[in-house]
Motif scaffolding. Structure first.
Motif, PDB file in Angstrom:
ATOM      1  N   PRO A  99       0.860  -1.189   0.000  1.00  0.00           N
ATOM      2  CA  PRO A  99       0.000   0.000   0.000  1.00  0.00           C
ATOM      3  C   PRO A  99       0.899   1.244   0.000  1.00  0.00           C
ATOM      4  O   PRO A  99       2.059   1.194   0.430  1.00  0.00           O
ATOM      5  N   ASP A 100       0.374   2.344  -0.464  1.00  0.00           N
ATOM      6  CA  ASP A 100       1.153   3.580  -0.561  1.00  0.00           C
ATOM      7  C   ASP A 100       1.825   3.941   0.764  1.00  0.00           C
ATOM      8  O   ASP A 100       2.982   4.366   0.793  1.00  0.00           O
ATOM      9  N   GLU A 101       1.112   3.756   1.873  1.00  0.00           N
ATOM     10  CA  GLU A 101       1.653   4.112   3.185  1.00  0.00           C
ATOM     11  C   GLU A 101       2.922   3.310   3.494  1.00  0.00           C
ATOM     12  O   GLU A 101       3.912   3.855   3.989  1.00  0.00           O
ATOM     13  N   LEU A 102       2.914   2.014   3.209  1.00  0.00           N
ATOM     14  CA  LEU A 102       4.096   1.193   3.460  1.00  0.00           C
ATOM     15  C   LEU A 102       5.223   1.516   2.484  1.00  0.00           C
ATOM     16  O   LEU A 102       6.402   1.529   2.859  1.00  0.00           O
ATOM     17  N   LYS A 103       4.872   1.793   1.243  1.00  0.00           N
ATOM     18  CA  LYS A 103       5.889   2.173   0.257  1.00  0.00           C
ATOM     19  C   LYS A 103       6.601   3.447   0.700  1.00  0.00           C
ATOM     20  O   LYS A 103       7.835   3.532   0.648  1.00  0.00           O
ATOM     21  N   GLU A 104       5.846   4.414   1.175  1.00  0.00           N
ATOM     22  CA  GLU A 104       6.441   5.663   1.646  1.00  0.00           C
ATOM     23  C   GLU A 104       7.329   5.412   2.872  1.00  0.00           C
ATOM     24  O   GLU A 104       8.389   6.017   3.012  1.00  0.00           O
ATOM     25  N   PHE A 105       6.885   4.519   3.755  1.00  0.00           N
ATOM     26  CA  PHE A 105       7.694   4.185   4.923  1.00  0.00           C
ATOM     27  C   PHE A 105       9.020   3.566   4.499  1.00  0.00           C
ATOM     28  O   PHE A 105      10.081   3.952   5.002  1.00  0.00           O
ATOM     29  N   VAL A 106       8.980   2.611   3.588  1.00  0.00           N
ATOM     30  CA  VAL A 106      10.208   1.961   3.105  1.00  0.00           C
ATOM     31  C   VAL A 106      11.135   3.000   2.491  1.00  0.00           C
ATOM     32  O   VAL A 106      12.338   3.045   2.798  1.00  0.00           O
ATOM     33  N   GLU A 107      10.618   3.843   1.642  1.00  0.00           N
ATOM     34  CA  GLU A 107      11.447   4.875   0.999  1.00  0.00           C
ATOM     35  C   GLU A 107      12.059   5.818   2.034  1.00  0.00           C
ATOM     36  O   GLU A 107      13.218   6.206   1.911  1.00  0.00           O
ATOM     37  N   ALA A 108      11.295   6.166   3.060  1.00  0.00           N
ATOM     38  CA  ALA A 108      11.813   7.043   4.114  1.00  0.00           C
ATOM     39  C   ALA A 108      12.936   6.348   4.881  1.00  0.00           C
ATOM     40  O   ALA A 108      13.955   6.975   5.216  1.00  0.00           O
ATOM     41  N   GLN A 109      12.788   5.057   5.156  1.00  0.00           N
ATOM     42  CA  GLN A 109      13.829   4.317   5.876  1.00  0.00           C
ATOM     43  C   GLN A 109      15.100   4.193   5.029  1.00  0.00           C
ATOM     44  O   GLN A 109      16.211   4.283   5.557  1.00  0.00           O
ATOM     45  N   VAL A 110      14.937   4.000   3.757  1.00  0.00           N
ATOM     46  CA  VAL A 110      16.085   3.921   2.847  1.00  0.00           C
ATOM     47  C   VAL A 110      16.863   5.231   2.901  1.00  0.00           C
ATOM     48  O   VAL A 110      18.095   5.230   3.046  1.00  0.00           O
ATOM     49  N   ASP A 111      16.159   6.340   2.805  1.00  0.00           N
ATOM     50  CA  ASP A 111      16.813   7.654   2.857  1.00  0.00           C
ATOM     51  C   ASP A 111      17.439   7.926   4.222  1.00  0.00           C
ATOM     52  O   ASP A 111      18.583   8.364   4.327  1.00  0.00           O
ATOM     53  N   LYS A 112      16.690   7.644   5.278  1.00  0.00           N
ATOM     54  CA  LYS A 112      17.133   7.951   6.636  1.00  0.00           C
ATOM     55  C   LYS A 112      18.361   7.149   7.048  1.00  0.00           C
ATOM     56  O   LYS A 112      19.257   7.669   7.711  1.00  0.00           O
ATOM     57  N   HIS A 113      18.425   5.880   6.659  1.00  0.00           N
ATOM     58  CA  HIS A 113      19.484   4.991   7.130  1.00  0.00           C
ATOM     59  C   HIS A 113      20.550   4.696   6.083  1.00  0.00           C
ATOM     60  O   HIS A 113      21.443   3.880   6.317  1.00  0.00           O
ATOM     61  N   GLY A 114      20.458   5.343   4.931  1.00  0.00           N
ATOM     62  CA  GLY A 114      21.512   5.233   3.931  1.00  0.00           C
ATOM     63  C   GLY A 114      21.558   3.927   3.164  1.00  0.00           C
ATOM     64  O   GLY A 114      22.621   3.532   2.676  1.00  0.00           O
ATOM     65  N   TYR A 115      20.435   3.227   3.058  1.00  0.00           N
ATOM     66  CA  TYR A 115      20.417   2.030   2.221  1.00  0.00           C
ATOM     67  C   TYR A 115      20.558   2.448   0.763  1.00  0.00           C
ATOM     68  O   TYR A 115      20.125   3.529   0.366  1.00  0.00           O
ATOM     69  N   VAL A 116      21.136   1.578  -0.026  1.00  0.00           N
ATOM     70  CA  VAL A 116      21.327   1.876  -1.446  1.00  0.00           C
ATOM     71  C   VAL A 116      20.008   1.794  -2.203  1.00  0.00           C
ATOM     72  O   VAL A 116      19.786   2.535  -3.154  1.00  0.00           O
ATOM     73  N   SER A 117      19.128   0.891  -1.746  1.00  0.00           N
ATOM     74  CA  SER A 117      17.868   0.684  -2.461  1.00  0.00           C
ATOM     75  C   SER A 117      16.807   0.142  -1.514  1.00  0.00           C
ATOM     76  O   SER A 117      17.107  -0.291  -0.396  1.00  0.00           O
ATOM     77  N   ASN A 118      15.578   0.141  -1.999  1.00  0.00           N
ATOM     78  CA  ASN A 118      14.487  -0.470  -1.252  1.00  0.00           C
ATOM     79  C   ASN A 118      14.773  -1.948  -1.020  1.00  0.00           C
ATOM     80  O   ASN A 118      14.497  -2.490   0.053  1.00  0.00           O
ATOM     81  N   SER A 119      15.325  -2.599  -2.014  1.00  0.00           N
ATOM     82  CA  SER A 119      15.634  -4.031  -1.911  1.00  0.00           C
ATOM     83  C   SER A 119      16.639  -4.303  -0.799  1.00  0.00           C
ATOM     84  O   SER A 119      16.502  -5.274  -0.046  1.00  0.00           O
ATOM     85  N   GLU A 120      17.640  -3.450  -0.676  1.00  0.00           N
ATOM     86  CA  GLU A 120      18.628  -3.641   0.386  1.00  0.00           C
ATOM     87  C   GLU A 120      17.965  -3.533   1.762  1.00  0.00           C
ATOM     88  O   GLU A 120      18.241  -4.332   2.668  1.00  0.00           O
ATOM     89  N   PHE A 121      17.084  -2.577   1.923  1.00  0.00           N
ATOM     90  CA  PHE A 121      16.358  -2.413   3.185  1.00  0.00           C
ATOM     91  C   PHE A 121      15.521  -3.650   3.493  1.00  0.00           C
ATOM     92  O   PHE A 121      15.556  -4.178   4.601  1.00  0.00           O
ATOM     93  N   LEU A 122      14.781  -4.146   2.516  1.00  0.00           N
ATOM     94  CA  LEU A 122      13.937  -5.313   2.726  1.00  0.00           C
ATOM     95  C   LEU A 122      14.765  -6.562   3.012  1.00  0.00           C
ATOM     96  O   LEU A 122      14.393  -7.383   3.858  1.00  0.00           O
ATOM     97  N   ARG A 123      15.907  -6.719   2.337  1.00  0.00           N
ATOM     98  CA  ARG A 123      16.790  -7.858   2.628  1.00  0.00           C
ATOM     99  C   ARG A 123      17.272  -7.802   4.074  1.00  0.00           C
ATOM    100  O   ARG A 123      17.327  -8.824   4.771  1.00  0.00           O
ATOM    101  N   GLU A 124      17.592  -6.605   4.554  1.00  0.00           N
ATOM    102  CA  GLU A 124      18.031  -6.446   5.939  1.00  0.00           C
ATOM    103  C   GLU A 124      16.913  -6.834   6.908  1.00  0.00           C
ATOM    104  O   GLU A 124      17.160  -7.504   7.916  1.00  0.00           O
ATOM    105  N   LEU A 125      15.686  -6.437   6.626  1.00  0.00           N
ATOM    106  CA  LEU A 125      14.562  -6.825   7.476  1.00  0.00           C
ATOM    107  C   LEU A 125      14.389  -8.339   7.509  1.00  0.00           C
ATOM    108  O   LEU A 125      14.147  -8.925   8.572  1.00  0.00           O
ATOM    109  N   ILE A 126      14.533  -8.978   6.370  1.00  0.00           N
ATOM    110  CA  ILE A 126      14.386 -10.432   6.301  1.00  0.00           C
ATOM    111  C   ILE A 126      15.510 -11.112   7.075  1.00  0.00           C
ATOM    112  O   ILE A 126      15.273 -12.075   7.815  1.00  0.00           O
ATOM    113  N   ARG A 127      16.734 -10.616   6.959  1.00  0.00           N
ATOM    114  CA  ARG A 127      17.852 -11.183   7.719  1.00  0.00           C
ATOM    115  C   ARG A 127      17.612 -11.054   9.229  1.00  0.00           C
ATOM    116  O   ARG A 127      17.877 -11.978   9.998  1.00  0.00           O
ATOM    117  N   ARG A 128      17.112  -9.906   9.654  1.00  0.00           N
ATOM    118  CA  ARG A 128      16.807  -9.715  11.078  1.00  0.00           C
ATOM    119  C   ARG A 128      15.753 -10.705  11.545  1.00  0.00           C
ATOM    120  O   ARG A 128      15.834 -11.242  12.648  1.00  0.00           O
TER     121      ARG A 128
END
Length: 79
Positions: A9-38
């Motif tokens: 949903p748009d709300e989750l997409k915006e959250f992911v994009e904000a986390q990518v920017d805030k924490h310096g991930y290279v991409s949305n995929s990198e952020f999601l891979r990190e969540l899955i590893r955790r």
């Protein structure tokens, strides 16, 4: 590497994009891979805790227990 498409949903997409920017991930995929590893780590830890609980009664964790633990660490060279 396999590709997986995920609909958000748009709300989750915006959250992911904000986390990518805030924490310096290279991409949305990198952020999601990190969540899955955790989640993998959390699941493994939970399984280990359950195994420990099912293994029976453990040692009393009194001052003597901790002193023996400290001695083992000192003798292992890890300290």
């Amino acid at each position: 590497m396999a590709t997986m498409n995920v609909s958000l949903p748009d709300e989750l997409k915006e959250f992911v994009e904000a986390q990518v920017d805030k924490h310096g991930y290279v991409s949305n995929s990198e952020f999601l891979r990190e969540l899955i590893r955790r989640e993998q780590d959390r699941t493994q830890l939970r399984e280990l805790v359950v195994q420990g609980m099912e293994s029976g009664i453990g040692s009393d964790m009194d001052e003597n227990y901790f002193e023996r633990l400290r001695a083992r660490i000192r003798h292992s060279g890890a300290a």
